[in-house]
Design a protein around this motif. Structure first.
Motif, PDB file in Angstrom:
ATOM      1  N   LYS A 546       0.868  -1.170   0.000  1.00 23.94           N
ATOM      2  CA  LYS A 546       0.000   0.000   0.000  1.00 23.94           C
ATOM      3  C   LYS A 546       0.909   1.225   0.000  1.00 23.94           C
ATOM      4  N   PRO A 547       0.593   2.240  -0.789  1.00 27.30           N
ATOM      5  CA  PRO A 547       1.471   3.422  -0.793  1.00 27.30           C
ATOM      6  C   PRO A 547       1.660   3.947   0.628  1.00 27.30           C
ATOM      7  N   HIS A 548       2.870   4.281   0.966  1.00 23.32           N
ATOM      8  CA  HIS A 548       3.158   4.751   2.326  1.00 23.32           C
ATOM      9  C   HIS A 548       4.084   5.955   2.252  1.00 23.32           C
ATOM     10  N   GLU A 549       3.708   6.981   2.964  1.00 24.31           N
ATOM     11  CA  GLU A 549       4.408   8.256   2.927  1.00 24.31           C
ATOM     12  C   GLU A 549       5.901   8.114   3.220  1.00 24.31           C
ATOM     13  N   LEU A 550       6.211   7.229   4.177  1.00 25.21           N
ATOM     14  CA  LEU A 550       7.581   7.163   4.649  1.00 25.21           C
ATOM     15  C   LEU A 550       8.381   6.060   3.972  1.00 25.21           C
ATOM     16  N   THR A 551       7.791   4.893   3.887  1.00 24.20           N
ATOM     17  CA  THR A 551       8.553   3.732   3.444  1.00 24.20           C
ATOM     18  C   THR A 551       8.313   3.391   1.977  1.00 24.20           C
ATOM     19  N   GLY A 552       7.586   4.246   1.253  1.00 24.25           N
ATOM     20  CA  GLY A 552       7.289   3.955  -0.146  1.00 24.25           C
ATOM     21  C   GLY A 552       6.075   3.062  -0.259  1.00 24.25           C
ATOM     22  N   GLN A 553       6.243   1.855   0.245  1.00 29.92           N
ATOM     23  CA  GLN A 553       5.105   0.955   0.358  1.00 29.92           C
ATOM     24  C   GLN A 553       5.101   0.341   1.741  1.00 29.92           C
ATOM     25  N   ALA A 554       3.904  -0.032   2.201  1.00 28.24           N
ATOM     26  CA  ALA A 554       3.787  -0.743   3.463  1.00 28.24           C
ATOM     27  C   ALA A 554       3.065  -2.050   3.177  1.00 28.24           C
ATOM     28  N   VAL A 555       3.368  -3.055   3.989  1.00 25.49           N
ATOM     29  CA  VAL A 555       2.773  -4.371   3.777  1.00 25.49           C
ATOM     30  C   VAL A 555       1.399  -4.437   4.448  1.00 25.49           C
ATOM     31  N   VAL A 556       0.385  -4.792   3.669  1.00 26.55           N
ATOM     32  CA  VAL A 556      -0.941  -5.059   4.227  1.00 26.55           C
ATOM     33  C   VAL A 556      -1.263  -6.526   3.934  1.00 26.55           C
ATOM     34  N   ALA A 557      -1.632  -7.250   4.975  1.00 22.83           N
ATOM     35  CA  ALA A 557      -1.922  -8.676   4.794  1.00 22.83           C
ATOM     36  C   ALA A 557      -3.397  -8.950   5.054  1.00 22.83           C
ATOM     37  N   PHE A 558      -4.038  -9.591   4.106  1.00 20.39           N
ATOM     38  CA  PHE A 558      -5.404 -10.078   4.292  1.00 20.39           C
ATOM     39  C   PHE A 558      -5.289 -11.532   4.704  1.00 20.39           C
ATOM     40  N   PRO A 599     -10.771 -12.531  -2.461  1.00 13.91           N
ATOM     41  CA  PRO A 599     -11.309 -12.478  -3.817  1.00 13.91           C
ATOM     42  C   PRO A 599     -10.435 -13.300  -4.766  1.00 13.91           C
ATOM     43  N   LYS A 600     -11.063 -14.182  -5.496  1.00 13.39           N
ATOM     44  CA  LYS A 600     -10.296 -15.065  -6.378  1.00 13.39           C
ATOM     45  C   LYS A 600     -10.934 -15.177  -7.746  1.00 13.39           C
ATOM     46  N   THR A 601     -10.075 -15.475  -8.696  1.00 22.17           N
ATOM     47  CA  THR A 601     -10.608 -15.766 -10.023  1.00 22.17           C
ATOM     48  C   THR A 601     -11.165 -17.185 -10.000  1.00 22.17           C
ATOM     49  N   ARG A 602     -11.873 -17.508 -11.067  1.00 23.98           N
ATOM     50  CA  ARG A 602     -12.450 -18.850 -11.121  1.00 23.98           C
ATOM     51  C   ARG A 602     -11.384 -19.926 -11.137  1.00 23.98           C
ATOM     52  N   SER A 603     -10.233 -19.583 -11.665  1.00 27.37           N
ATOM     53  CA  SER A 603      -9.167 -20.592 -11.659  1.00 27.37           C
ATOM     54  C   SER A 603      -8.421 -20.598 -10.332  1.00 27.37           C
ATOM     55  N   GLY A 604      -8.885 -19.777  -9.402  1.00 26.60           N
ATOM     56  CA  GLY A 604      -8.318 -19.847  -8.059  1.00 26.60           C
ATOM     57  C   GLY A 604      -7.199 -18.858  -7.765  1.00 26.60           C
ATOM     58  N   LYS A 605      -6.899 -17.945  -8.696  1.00 25.39           N
ATOM     59  CA  LYS A 605      -5.838 -16.949  -8.446  1.00 25.39           C
ATOM     60  C   LYS A 605      -6.385 -15.805  -7.589  1.00 25.39           C
ATOM     61  N   ILE A 606      -5.643 -15.452  -6.589  1.00 27.36           N
ATOM     62  CA  ILE A 606      -6.054 -14.327  -5.754  1.00 27.36           C
ATOM     63  C   ILE A 606      -5.966 -13.040  -6.577  1.00 27.36           C
ATOM     64  N   ARG A 609      -5.112  -7.202  -7.269  1.00 24.29           N
ATOM     65  CA  ARG A 609      -5.475  -5.880  -7.774  1.00 24.29           C
ATOM     66  C   ARG A 609      -6.701  -5.342  -7.026  1.00 24.29           C
ATOM     67  N   LEU A 610      -7.657  -6.195  -6.764  1.00 21.14           N
ATOM     68  CA  LEU A 610      -8.862  -5.766  -6.053  1.00 21.14           C
ATOM     69  C   LEU A 610      -8.525  -5.394  -4.608  1.00 21.14           C
ATOM     70  N   LEU A 611      -7.670  -6.173  -4.010  1.00 22.70           N
ATOM     71  CA  LEU A 611      -7.280  -5.870  -2.628  1.00 22.70           C
ATOM     72  C   LEU A 611      -6.567  -4.522  -2.568  1.00 22.70           C
ATOM     73  N   ARG A 612      -5.750  -4.282  -3.571  1.00 20.69           N
ATOM     74  CA  ARG A 612      -5.046  -3.002  -3.644  1.00 20.69           C
ATOM     75  C   ARG A 612      -6.040  -1.855  -3.721  1.00 20.69           C
ATOM     76  N   THR A 626     -14.076 -11.767 -13.667  1.00 19.75           N
ATOM     77  CA  THR A 626     -13.497 -13.085 -13.409  1.00 19.75           C
ATOM     78  C   THR A 626     -13.612 -13.480 -11.942  1.00 19.75           C
ATOM     79  N   LEU A 627     -14.155 -12.573 -11.145  1.00 22.24           N
ATOM     80  CA  LEU A 627     -14.262 -12.840  -9.710  1.00 22.24           C
ATOM     81  C   LEU A 627     -15.255 -13.966  -9.429  1.00 22.24           C
ATOM     82  N   GLU A 628     -14.870 -14.818  -8.523  1.00 23.42           N
ATOM     83  CA  GLU A 628     -15.690 -15.995  -8.261  1.00 23.42           C
ATOM     84  C   GLU A 628     -16.901 -15.680  -7.378  1.00 23.42           C
ATOM     85  N   ASP A 629     -16.661 -14.989  -6.283  1.00 23.20           N
ATOM     86  CA  ASP A 629     -17.737 -14.759  -5.319  1.00 23.20           C
ATOM     87  C   ASP A 629     -17.822 -13.254  -5.023  1.00 23.20           C
TER      88      ASP A 629
END
Ligand code: 7RM
Length: 643
Positions: A546-558, A599-606, A609-612, A626-629
């Motif tokens: 996720k864009p972060h002011e200080l570190t450029g990006q920060a890690v967000v985990a779902f 959120p996953k595609t029908r073939s099971g790929k997370i 982009r949507l989470l972002r 392509t979203l499954e659910d």
């Protein structure tokens, strides 16, 4: 709004510069482009010592390159021995400052002696050309000594950043099949001891291939020493002489392997060899940093990353400059530590990262203002795109408005700087790395490999081999080909998106793959996800930057937990700590968001982009066919951001 005028090189600067005008740059670029082999061959002869000349400048069987084929040389010799018959023999090679404030100045002669002595230690333990070592050390002089001693004998080293965990260290020891680990009792960081030997013990417990562990003393904390395997650095040194000739090595002998994150969980061992790497590390010091005999050069990175390899150790010593090395944290004991160091040693050139600059901005300009920074004549930036606001602040408050800023784009894979202004030639546009260095055939292309017109965006690629390019991935040629050479036919696929503006300036926009950049550290989503999923409470995880002011990006985990597990703060903290143990503290997610599904595609790929999108805008606008659910997205977007 009209674009601001580019900053022209200051007149006095241009007059004395290695490359003093755009015309001179263009001429060099042109020459290199017309006949790369003649261009690099001439420089290699002029700039470096060769025991035996090469027979062929370049052997290119795409994607495998060999430079200076049949030639023999030695990095340690070029960094040390050849300076000893010149006025540089008693010049400071390294000015070192420890975090507690202790210092050491090591001349070229003294460094040579220390390297020779330690090389004899390695020899005595049975290590020789072709052996592999892991170096897991704090930023103390013994670290470059160890690297140069390995280079002297042809022992391929792999430096592992001191912030990595036992698990990460273990993976690297095993992948490289190293027989020796060189470490220290501990290092200083923010006034505390980082217990490196204890972490090494944990890693070595599962690495039967490690026959020896050499331990330098830094923090004098209690450590365990296993008899027969663990040795005290100084005790070993006391038994050997300080005479040790440099071994004549093939130009293509592997100098080091440096592990870097890729798009799968397993880190990639980037392999750099000797002759070509030497040449471009050397040339970039002259072209980009415009090194003069009287300069004091400070690259404030950690030697655990490629920037430290090329611009704290090898590049500076090759050109015979004085390199400053600082052990600790930038704001310790107070936010003016960097400025104090510059004032104290009269540093002329400072090379640091946008993350560091943004942190300094937050601490306030009262800190640099307390010190005399007038020795500075040139500033550098590396690691991520530098945002114009940070550029302006760096220019004004650190550079006093008089120092050019070189925004240098390159990668672990490229070995040395590829795109950068030349400070005496290039008019600067804040945020742009400007133009490629001579001999670097950079292009911005579409997926079919066609150059995009000026003003367009596309993928950054390099069309021709260059001397300091990585040769392969350690033990994995197939991955080397697949990751870098088959995305777009016939060219090196960098993994960054870029724009070329109407004046031909290159603007690097960021990664196109699932690699994040947190404070200039490369982290892969897959590596983080696999660490999280290893935790017994976790069912599934998806990680984004996720864009972060200080570190450029920060890690967000779902994170989706297994049934019956509690989604509370205690669990979130436990998972953050878990990532700290699995990978390293710097990789701990800033946020953990619990969810019952991803959120996953029908073939099971997370669908990351949507989470972002959810994280940055709290809604989803792009294509979700392509979203499954679909209901997953509504539930995720409705969640409170707990920041
Ligand atoms: C030296 C280093 C490489 C990745 C690269 C880019 C990003 C580095 C710049 C930059 C924009 C820059 N090696 N990157 N420098 N992006 N402008 N000047 O950082 O292997 O750790 O990372 O870093 O995405 O591909 S690295």
């Amino acid at each position: 709004m009209p674009a601001p005028k580019p900053h022209k090189p200051p007149k006095g600067f241009a007059k004395n510069a290695t490359v003093g005008s755009m015309a001179a740059y263009e001429k060099l670029y042109e020459q290199a482009d017309r006949n790369p082999e003649a261009f690099w061959g001439k420089l290699a002869k002029q700039e470096l010592h060769w025991f035996k000349p090469w027979k062929k400048t370049l052997d290119w069987k795409a994607p495998f390159a060999k430079w200076f084929v049949g030639g023999t040389t030695n990095m340690s010799y070029n960094c040390l021995d050849r300076h000893l018959t010149t006025a540089r023999k008693n010049k400071a090679a390294i000015i070192w400052e420890g975090e507690p404030g202790d210092t050491e100045t090591i001349t070229y002669q003294e460094l040579h002696r220390r390297v020779c002595r330690f090389a004899n230690v390695l020899k005595k333990l049975g290590l020789r050309k072709g052996s592999r070592s892991i170096i897991y050390m704090p930023m103390i002089p013994e670290l470059p000594v160890a690297m140069l001693a390995c280079a002297r004998l042809g022992i391929t080293h792999s430096v592992v950043f001191g912030g990595f965990s036992a698990e990460a260290l273990k993976t690297r020891i095993i992948d490289l099949d190293a027989t020796v680990v060189i470490t220290a009792d501990g290092g200083w960081r923010r006034g505390k001891i980082v217990p490196l030997k204890a972490t090494t013990d944990e890693a070595m417990a599962e690495c039967p291939g490690v026959k020896h562990c050499i331990v330098a003393r830094r923090t004098n904390n209690d450590i365990k020493m296993k008899k027969g395997r663990d040795h005290d650095w100084s005790a070993l040194e006391a038994e050997v002489s300080d005479v040790c000739p440099a071994v004549e090595l093939d130009s293509e002998h592997p100098l080091y392997v440096l592990y870097t994150s890729g798009t799968t969980g397993k880190p990639k061992g980037i392999v750099h060899t000797t002759g070509g790497y030497q040449l471009q590390a050397n040339m970039s010091m002259k072209w980009v940093f415009d090194i003069k005999e009287e300069d004091t050069f400070w690259c404030a990175a950690d030697i655990g990353w490629v920037t430290g390899h090329s611009y704290i150790v090898y590049g500076p010593l090759l050109v015979g400059t004085t390199t400053v090395m600082y052990e600790g944290a930038p704001a310790h004991p107070e936010p003016d530590r960097f400025w104090r160091i510059i004032d104290k040693y009269k540093v002329n050139i400072l090379y640091t990262s946008p993350t560091a600059i943004r942190a300094f901005i937050r601490m306030g300009e009262q800190w640099p203002k307390k010190h005399d920074l007038s020795s500075l004549r040139l500033l550098g930036s590396v690691g991520e795109p530098i945002n114009p606001a940070a550029w302006d602040w760096y220019h004004e408050f650190i550079g006093g408005g008089r120092c050019p800023i070189v925004d240098t784009w390159w990668q672990t894979e490229t070995g040395s700087i590829m795109i950068s202004p030349l400070p005496g030639a290039t008019p600067l546009k804040p945020g742009s790395a400007t133009f490629p260095l001579p001999g670097v055939a950079v292009d911005v292309v579409d997926m079919a490999g066609n150059s995009v017109p000026k003003g367009g965006e596309g993928y950054l690629v390099i069309r021709k081999p260059w001397p300091s390019m990585f040769r392969t991935l350690w033990g994995d040629k197939a991955r080397f080909k697949k990751t870098y050479w088959s995305q777009i036919p016939g060219v090196y696929f960098v993994g960054d998106a870029a724009r070329r503006d109407k004046d031909g300036y290159i603007w690097v926009l960021g990664r196109v793959d699932d690699v994040m950049n947190v404070s200039g550290h490369r982290l892969s989503t897959a590596e983080l996800e696999s660490a999280l999923v290893k935790h017994k409470a976790v069912a599934e995880a998806a990680v984004i930057g996720k864009p972060h002011e200080l570190t450029g990006q920060a890690v967000v985990a779902f994170v989706t937990l297994k049934q019956g597990q509690k989604t509370d703060d205690a669990m979130a903290n436990a998972l953050r700590d878990w990532v700290g143990v699995e990978i390293g503290k710097f990789a701990r997610p800033e946020q953990i968001r619990f969810t019952d599904a991803l959120p996953k595609t029908r073939s099971g790929k997370i669908m990351r982009r949507l989470l972002r999108e959810i994280v940055t805008s709290d809604k989803v606008s792009g294509d979700i066919t392509t979203l499954e659910d679909l209901s997953v997205i509504n539930r995720l977007a409705g969640q409170q951001d707990e920041e």
